[in-house]
Enzyme design. Structure first.
Site, mmCIF file in Angstrom:
data_model
loop_
_atom_site.group_PDB
_atom_site.id
_atom_site.type_symbol
_atom_site.label_atom_id
_atom_site.label_comp_id
_atom_site.label_asym_id
_atom_site.label_seq_id
_atom_site.Cartn_x
_atom_site.Cartn_y
_atom_site.Cartn_z
ATOM 1 N N ARG A 1 0.584 -1.186 -0.037
ATOM 2 C CA ARG A 1 0.052 -0.099 -0.002
ATOM 3 C C ARG A 1 0.851 1.246 0.072
ATOM 4 O O ARG A 1 0.593 2.269 0.687
ATOM 5 C CB ARG A 1 -1.029 0.007 1.217
ATOM 6 N N SER B 1 -10.703 -0.531 3.102
ATOM 7 C CA SER B 1 -9.840 -0.726 4.477
ATOM 8 C C SER B 1 -9.228 0.425 4.734
ATOM 9 O O SER B 1 -8.817 1.375 4.149
ATOM 10 C CB SER B 1 -8.647 -1.569 3.991
ATOM 11 N N GLU C 1 -4.717 3.733 6.168
ATOM 12 C CA GLU C 1 -4.282 3.456 4.648
ATOM 13 C C GLU C 1 -4.883 4.960 3.821
ATOM 14 O O GLU C 1 -4.506 5.080 2.898
ATOM 15 C CB GLU C 1 -4.910 2.370 4.302
HETATM 16 P P1 FAD Z 1 -8.591 8.842 -5.211
HETATM 17 O O1 FAD Z 1 -9.310 8.457 -3.993
HETATM 18 O O2 FAD Z 1 -9.200 9.842 -6.148
HETATM 19 O O3 FAD Z 1 -7.035 9.274 -4.909
HETATM 20 C C1 FAD Z 1 -6.452 8.599 -4.239
HETATM 21 C C2 FAD Z 1 -5.022 9.251 -4.100
HETATM 22 O O4 FAD Z 1 -4.416 9.476 -5.342
HETATM 23 C C3 FAD Z 1 -5.093 10.759 -3.716
HETATM 24 O O5 FAD Z 1 -3.917 11.243 -2.786
HETATM 25 C C4 FAD Z 1 -5.108 11.541 -5.058
HETATM 26 O O6 FAD Z 1 -4.528 12.838 -4.962
HETATM 27 C C5 FAD Z 1 -3.786 10.491 -5.652
HETATM 28 N N1 FAD Z 1 -4.387 10.463 -7.172
HETATM 29 C C6 FAD Z 1 -5.421 10.194 -7.651
HETATM 30 N N2 FAD Z 1 -5.284 10.097 -9.050
HETATM 31 C C7 FAD Z 1 -3.955 10.620 -9.411
HETATM 32 C C8 FAD Z 1 -3.088 10.883 -10.449
HETATM 33 N N3 FAD Z 1 -3.941 10.364 -11.850
HETATM 34 N N4 FAD Z 1 -2.016 11.219 -10.694
HETATM 35 C C9 FAD Z 1 -1.690 11.468 -9.448
HETATM 36 N N5 FAD Z 1 -2.376 11.314 -7.994
HETATM 37 C C10 FAD Z 1 -3.364 10.879 -8.284
HETATM 38 N N6 FAD Z 1 -7.498 -0.487 -2.302
HETATM 39 C C11 FAD Z 1 -6.749 -1.684 -2.546
HETATM 40 O O7 FAD Z 1 -5.571 -1.598 -2.924
HETATM 41 N N7 FAD Z 1 -7.431 -2.863 -2.632
HETATM 42 C C12 FAD Z 1 -8.553 -3.257 -2.455
HETATM 43 O O8 FAD Z 1 -8.942 -4.304 -2.318
HETATM 44 C C13 FAD Z 1 -9.453 -2.164 -2.216
HETATM 45 N N8 FAD Z 1 -10.726 -2.176 -2.176
HETATM 46 C C14 FAD Z 1 -11.447 -1.521 -1.889
HETATM 47 C C15 FAD Z 1 -12.783 -1.363 -1.740
HETATM 48 C C16 FAD Z 1 -13.911 -0.441 -1.565
HETATM 49 C C17 FAD Z 1 -15.322 -0.845 -1.531
HETATM 50 C C18 FAD Z 1 -13.440 0.919 -1.613
HETATM 51 C C19 FAD Z 1 -14.319 2.208 -1.667
HETATM 52 C C20 FAD Z 1 -12.210 1.204 -1.855
HETATM 53 C C21 FAD Z 1 -11.042 0.243 -1.867
HETATM 54 N N9 FAD Z 1 -9.636 0.169 -2.216
HETATM 55 C C22 FAD Z 1 -8.807 -0.604 -2.151
HETATM 56 C C23 FAD Z 1 -9.242 1.752 -2.120
HETATM 57 C C24 FAD Z 1 -9.182 2.167 -3.362
HETATM 58 O O9 FAD Z 1 -10.229 1.714 -4.265
HETATM 59 C C25 FAD Z 1 -8.101 2.307 -4.301
HETATM 60 O O10 FAD Z 1 -7.039 2.920 -3.430
HETATM 61 C C26 FAD Z 1 -7.770 3.158 -5.612
HETATM 62 O O11 FAD Z 1 -6.912 2.902 -6.294
HETATM 63 C C27 FAD Z 1 -8.159 4.447 -5.462
HETATM 64 O O12 FAD Z 1 -8.477 5.288 -6.584
HETATM 65 P P2 FAD Z 1 -9.264 6.471 -6.827
HETATM 66 O O13 FAD Z 1 -9.191 6.950 -8.370
HETATM 67 O O14 FAD Z 1 -10.426 6.492 -6.300
HETATM 68 O O15 FAD Z 1 -8.081 7.358 -6.180
HETATM 69 N N1 EPU Z 2 -11.176 -10.470 10.067
HETATM 70 C C1 EPU Z 2 -11.894 -10.459 11.250
HETATM 71 N N2 EPU Z 2 -12.726 -9.637 11.141
HETATM 72 C C2 EPU Z 2 -13.367 -8.771 10.325
HETATM 73 C C3 EPU Z 2 -12.452 -8.729 9.248
HETATM 74 C C4 EPU Z 2 -11.408 -9.531 8.978
HETATM 75 O O1 EPU Z 2 -11.468 -11.263 12.097
HETATM 76 O O2 EPU Z 2 -14.122 -7.942 10.614
HETATM 77 C C5 EPU Z 2 -10.077 -11.575 9.731
HETATM 78 C C6 EPU Z 2 -10.522 -12.764 9.229
HETATM 79 O O3 EPU Z 2 -9.756 -13.912 9.889
HETATM 80 C C7 EPU Z 2 -9.862 -12.637 7.885
HETATM 81 C C8 EPU Z 2 -8.677 -11.904 7.959
HETATM 82 O O4 EPU Z 2 -8.894 -11.056 8.972
HETATM 83 O O5 EPU Z 2 -9.727 -14.000 7.334
HETATM 84 C C9 EPU Z 2 -8.496 -11.237 6.537
HETATM 85 O O6 EPU Z 2 -9.673 -10.611 6.254
HETATM 86 P P1 EPU Z 2 -9.831 -10.324 4.788
HETATM 87 O O7 EPU Z 2 -9.544 -11.482 3.924
HETATM 88 O O8 EPU Z 2 -11.304 -9.427 4.426
HETATM 89 O O9 EPU Z 2 -8.791 -9.142 4.311
HETATM 90 P P2 EPU Z 2 -8.188 -7.899 5.021
HETATM 91 O O10 EPU Z 2 -6.961 -8.147 5.433
HETATM 92 O O11 EPU Z 2 -9.118 -7.390 6.054
HETATM 93 C C10 EPU Z 2 -7.198 -6.977 2.887
HETATM 94 C C11 EPU Z 2 -6.934 -5.732 2.077
HETATM 95 C C12 EPU Z 2 -8.000 -5.556 1.236
HETATM 96 C C13 EPU Z 2 -8.219 -6.603 0.274
HETATM 97 C C14 EPU Z 2 -8.292 -7.857 0.981
HETATM 98 C C15 EPU Z 2 -8.316 -9.175 0.126
HETATM 99 C C16 EPU Z 2 -5.521 -4.357 3.381
HETATM 100 C C17 EPU Z 2 -5.485 -3.147 4.388
HETATM 101 N N3 EPU Z 2 -6.748 -4.527 3.185
HETATM 102 O O12 EPU Z 2 -8.115 -6.920 3.847
HETATM 103 O O13 EPU Z 2 -7.871 -4.176 0.436
HETATM 104 O O14 EPU Z 2 -9.486 -6.420 -0.688
HETATM 105 O O15 EPU Z 2 -7.273 -7.965 1.903
HETATM 106 O O16 EPU Z 2 -7.190 -9.368 -0.326
HETATM 107 O O17 EPU Z 2 -4.479 -4.921 3.224
HETATM 108 C C18 EPU Z 2 -8.068 -1.892 0.795
HETATM 109 O O18 EPU Z 2 -7.042 -1.731 0.743
HETATM 110 O O19 EPU Z 2 -8.917 -0.881 0.681
HETATM 111 C C19 EPU Z 2 -8.804 -3.110 0.703
HETATM 112 C C20 EPU Z 2 -10.124 -3.557 0.903
#
Ligand code: FAD
Ligand code: EPU
Length: 338
Positions: free
Chosen positions: A164, A238, A334
């Protein structure tokens, strides 16, 4: 290119937080950026680059020039027998791009299906899910320096990707406007199904033959079952990172908390599941006003309607403190706090 002032950012952030931008414009080409650089209002203000707003928490009005990156276009720039280099413009919706690759059987991004936001933001925190990060297929990106207008190509090494993390989240924060990202994808994909939940989901789907398409569908099913849809409940995924601790700390915790959820890392450290720590701190489903800890995934903070950015931020501080008091572990946010 139209420059507006005092624009509500509520539709532009997935937390659904009300906050106003001092100035706002949408860029649709690299030329637009060069025009912008000559604009006096742009030159005299701080800037914030915006993609899909799915990884930010707005805690105040944005007294800056907000640049919404809407540059579109996907092209194959090189093809060999085994690989393709696909260049995707920064404003393309990430999931749409992933689907574009899957439709052509270009493998490597399928585990990253359904992550919200735009492609341009994907390198910011080296987005990751289900055992894969973009650094695994990242080839290079192009970015324009936000002051000098220099167009620079960044290699994977120069992006300094980590968990991240990237150079753009710190040293180069708001310095470069990322305009495109190029991925090296495989025509003979290697499947990543080691993440337990994927295997279980594939079994439930009764899949006999693996493909990038079914892996993508499994990921979509898992994500839809536990992550809140921002269209229904405001959130930014997250809110905290999963903390990395030494084996000494891990062993000590394991004695007191035998059910601790942790994953060994290559460097002999452990990554702890922050969601587990928060749940065990009694905060899963906790709610104060319209700010809450999600009922199904404790790592996700949510806006039930009219929470302010500060209310969500205060909740995150409460979560940090409660986890620290119980486990002695300091979580790190994050989400980008604006
Ligand atoms: P924004 O929120 O618009 O911007 C994020 C940052 O990037 C800001 O600092 C912004 O200034 C900068 N930025 C954006 N675009 C540019 C650009 N073109 N040039 C320079 N800087 C820029 N993230 C994960 O890693 N894994 C996940 O599984 C994951 N699951 C998610 C699930 C949900 C339901 C939600 C809501 C979010 C999740 N995220 C996850 C976080 C998010 O989706 C990602 O970090 C995504 O890449 C952000 O994209 P965005 O375009 O919305 O960025
Ligand atoms: N868990 C709990 N309680 C909860 C949530 C999770 O006990 O309420 C435990 C469970 O045991 C589970 C473990 O945590 O097995 C891991 O949970 P999960 O697989 O949902 O993944 P996570 O670690 O919570 C991370 C990333 C997610 C990504 C998933 C799948 C980070 C900070 N988050 O979540 O990324 O989608 O793994 O790979 O690394 C994001 O970055 O925004 C994001 C959603």
């Amino acid at each position: 290119m139209i420059i507006s002032s005092n624009i509500s950012l509520k539709p532009y952030n997935t937390f659904g937080i009300e906050a106003f931008a001092k100035y706002f414009t949408s860029i649709r080409s690299v030329q637009n950026i060069q025009e912008l650089l000559r604009d006096a209002t742009y030159q005299n203000n701080a800037r914030l680059i915006l993609g899909g707003g799915s990884n930010m928490l707005l805690t105040k009005n944005v007294g800056a020039f907000v640049i919404k990156n809407d540059i579109e276009g996907i092209e194959v720039i090189k093809e060999t027998e085994d690989h393709v280099l696909v260049k995707c413009a920064a404003g393309e919706v990430w999931h749409k791009f992933v689907m574009w690759c899957i439709d052509r059987n270009y493998g490597g991004l399928e585990n990253l299906s359904l992550i919200p936001g735009c492609t341009g933001a994907s390198p910011m925190q080296n987005i990751g899910a289900y055992g894969v990060e973009i650094k695994d297929t990242f080839y290079e990106l192009e970015a324009v320096h936000a002051v000098t207008g220099e167009l620079k190509t960044f290699s994977k090494t120069e992006c300094e990707f980590g968990y991240r993390e990237s150079v753009f989240k710190h040293r180069f924060k708001n310095q470069f406007i990322i305009t495109s990202v190029t991925f090296k994808l495989s025509k003979t994909p290697v499947f990543h199904v080691e993440y337990g939940a994927i295997k279980q989901e594939l079994d439930a789907m009764k899949i006999s033959e693996l493909s990038i398409k079914v892996i993508s569908q499994a990921v979509i099913n898992i994500r839809s079952s536990k992550l809140p849809n921002p269209k229904e409940i405001g959130n930014a995924g997250s809110f905290f990172k999963n903390p990395e601790v030494s084996s000494e700390v891990y062993n000590r915790l394991k004695i007191n908390f035998p059910n601790l959820v942790a994953y060994p890392l290559d460097n002999s450290n452990y990554k702890l599941a922050a969601g587990w720590l928060i749940e065990q701190s009694g905060l899963k489903g906790y709610r104060k006003g319209d700010a809450g800890v999600h009922k199904l995934q404790a790592l996700v903070l949510v806006n039930y309607g009219n929470a302010s950015g500060n209310e969500i931020y205060d909740l995150s501080t409460h979560v940090l403190q409660t986890v620290k008091d119980k486990f002695g572990i300091e979580l790190e946010r994050e989400v980008n706090i604006i």
